[in-house]
Motif scaffolding. Structure first.
Motif, PDB file in Angstrom:
ATOM      1  N   ARG A  79      43.665  52.415  49.938  1.00 34.88           N
ATOM      2  CA  ARG A  79      43.957  52.471  48.520  1.00 34.88           C
ATOM      3  C   ARG A  79      43.514  53.835  47.984  1.00 34.88           C
ATOM      4  O   ARG A  79      42.414  54.284  48.287  1.00 34.88           O
ATOM      5  CB  ARG A  79      43.209  51.360  47.777  1.00 34.88           C
ATOM      6  N   VAL A  95      48.165  53.943  45.110  1.00 34.79           N
ATOM      7  CA  VAL A  95      48.679  53.724  46.460  1.00 34.79           C
ATOM      8  C   VAL A  95      47.885  52.584  47.065  1.00 34.79           C
ATOM      9  O   VAL A  95      46.660  52.625  47.082  1.00 34.79           O
ATOM     10  CB  VAL A  95      48.530  54.983  47.337  1.00 34.79           C
ATOM     11  N   GLU A  96      48.583  51.577  47.549  1.00 37.98           N
ATOM     12  CA  GLU A  96      47.940  50.443  48.216  1.00 37.98           C
ATOM     13  C   GLU A  96      48.854  50.023  49.351  1.00 37.98           C
ATOM     14  O   GLU A  96      49.898  49.409  49.137  1.00 37.98           O
ATOM     15  CB  GLU A  96      47.721  49.298  47.227  1.00 37.98           C
ATOM     16  N   LEU A  97      48.470  50.406  50.577  1.00 41.43           N
ATOM     17  CA  LEU A  97      49.324  50.169  51.742  1.00 41.43           C
ATOM     18  C   LEU A  97      48.530  49.528  52.868  1.00 41.43           C
ATOM     19  O   LEU A  97      47.383  49.907  53.123  1.00 41.43           O
ATOM     20  CB  LEU A  97      49.908  51.492  52.252  1.00 41.43           C
ATOM     21  N   VAL A 102      51.200  52.828  57.392  1.00 40.72           N
ATOM     22  CA  VAL A 102      50.647  54.180  57.256  1.00 40.72           C
ATOM     23  C   VAL A 102      50.890  54.967  58.537  1.00 40.72           C
ATOM     24  O   VAL A 102      50.498  54.547  59.621  1.00 40.72           O
ATOM     25  CB  VAL A 102      49.139  54.126  56.943  1.00 40.72           C
ATOM     26  N   GLY A 121      46.858  62.495  50.400  1.00 43.48           N
ATOM     27  CA  GLY A 121      48.030  61.636  50.291  1.00 43.48           C
ATOM     28  C   GLY A 121      48.270  60.838  51.560  1.00 43.48           C
ATOM     29  O   GLY A 121      47.753  61.163  52.627  1.00 43.48           O
ATOM     30  N   VAL A 122      49.072  59.797  51.425  1.00 40.39           N
ATOM     31  CA  VAL A 122      49.393  58.909  52.536  1.00 40.39           C
ATOM     32  C   VAL A 122      50.872  59.049  52.872  1.00 40.39           C
ATOM     33  O   VAL A 122      51.724  58.926  51.989  1.00 40.39           O
ATOM     34  CB  VAL A 122      49.057  57.445  52.185  1.00 40.39           C
ATOM     35  N   GLU A 123      51.158  59.296  54.145  1.00 42.56           N
ATOM     36  CA  GLU A 123      52.535  59.346  54.635  1.00 42.56           C
ATOM     37  C   GLU A 123      52.865  57.981  55.237  1.00 42.56           C
ATOM     38  O   GLU A 123      52.101  57.448  56.044  1.00 42.56           O
ATOM     39  CB  GLU A 123      52.669  60.432  55.695  1.00 42.56           C
ATOM     40  N   THR A 124      53.999  57.415  54.847  1.00 48.70           N
ATOM     41  CA  THR A 124      54.375  56.093  55.331  1.00 48.70           C
ATOM     42  C   THR A 124      55.234  56.192  56.582  1.00 48.70           C
ATOM     43  O   THR A 124      55.827  57.230  56.876  1.00 48.70           O
ATOM     44  CB  THR A 124      55.145  55.314  54.259  1.00 48.70           C
ATOM     45  N   ARG A 149      54.205  61.875  45.894  1.00 46.16           N
ATOM     46  CA  ARG A 149      54.104  60.686  45.037  1.00 46.16           C
ATOM     47  C   ARG A 149      52.913  59.819  45.408  1.00 46.16           C
ATOM     48  O   ARG A 149      52.369  59.114  44.578  1.00 46.16           O
ATOM     49  CB  ARG A 149      55.376  59.837  45.167  1.00 46.16           C
ATOM     50  N   ARG A 150      52.527  59.834  46.668  1.00 48.82           N
ATOM     51  CA  ARG A 150      51.416  58.995  47.146  1.00 48.82           C
ATOM     52  C   ARG A 150      50.150  59.820  47.340  1.00 48.82           C
ATOM     53  O   ARG A 150      49.445  59.652  48.324  1.00 48.82           O
ATOM     54  CB  ARG A 150      51.813  58.338  48.456  1.00 48.82           C
ATOM     55  N   SER A 151      49.857  60.709  46.404  1.00 49.52           N
ATOM     56  CA  SER A 151      48.697  61.584  46.521  1.00 49.52           C
ATOM     57  C   SER A 151      47.881  61.573  45.235  1.00 49.52           C
ATOM     58  O   SER A 151      48.415  61.352  44.154  1.00 49.52           O
ATOM     59  CB  SER A 151      49.148  63.021  46.817  1.00 49.52           C
TER      60      SER A 151
END
Length: 190
Positions: A79, A95-97, A102, A121-124, A149-151
């Protein structure tokens, strides 16, 4: 989604915080000194100006003292928490993955005004393209829009803490993408 064992990574003071605090203190003392050299009617205005110049640095230091999380890692996933006004962390993650989605965690730099801000950030695993995702202001070309966007903003000095917390639950690499790689070179991986 939070599990019983949660590793939290909090923000730390940055050199810009020290500069802003020193600038606020200098401007506040200048306002008081100017009022001391003039008439007694200028004191209320000087005190208001001094309070204004000191308000932002003191608010930032108060928020850092709260030790609000930037990132949380547990057995279920990751998160990342956004910043709200005056660098105060929100209570709900942006971000919650789960770990199964991930691919990697990246550090990169975003241009904000006159200086660069380090982002995490997280790369999916799956590539996603949001419609109308064209605002790339300050985002370098080597960073994808999905990663941007996820950073969230993060203190660059916390890279080791981030790596230690993430590696406890996840085997993916933390990639340093703070500068564009030279042709034929690989990125630094921690």
């Amino acid at each position: 989604m939070p599990g019983s064992e949660v590793e939290q990574v909090t923000d730390r003071p940055h050199w810009r915080d020290a500069v802003r605090t020193a600038a606020g203190a200098a401007l506040a003392s200048g306002a008081v000194a100017a009022a001391a050299g003039s008439t007694s009617n200028s004191w209320p205005l000087a005190l208001i100006a001094a309070a204004g110049f000191l308000a932002w640095p003191l608010t930032r230091l108060r928020n850092l003292a709260k030790r609000q999380p930037v990132a949380e890692f547990d057995r279920q996933g990751v998160r990342l928490y956004p910043q709200t006004s005056q660098r105060n962390r929100s209570l709900s993650p942006i971000v919650e993955l789960p770990w199964s989605e991930v691919k990697g965690i990246h550090l990169w730099r975003k241009r904000t005004g006159l200086y660069w801000t380090t982002m995490v950030g997280v790369e999916t695993v799956r590539a996603d393209h949001a419609p109308g995702d064209t605002d790339r202001r300050g985002v370098p070309p080597h960073v994808t829009s999905a990663l941007a966007r996820r950073s969230v903003p993060f203190s660059a000095s916390g890279r080791g803490r981030l790596q230690a917390a993430a590696s406890r639950f996840f085997r993916a690499r933390i990639t340093d993408a703070r500068s564009a790689p030279a042709t034929g070179q690989r990125r630094k991986v921690y």
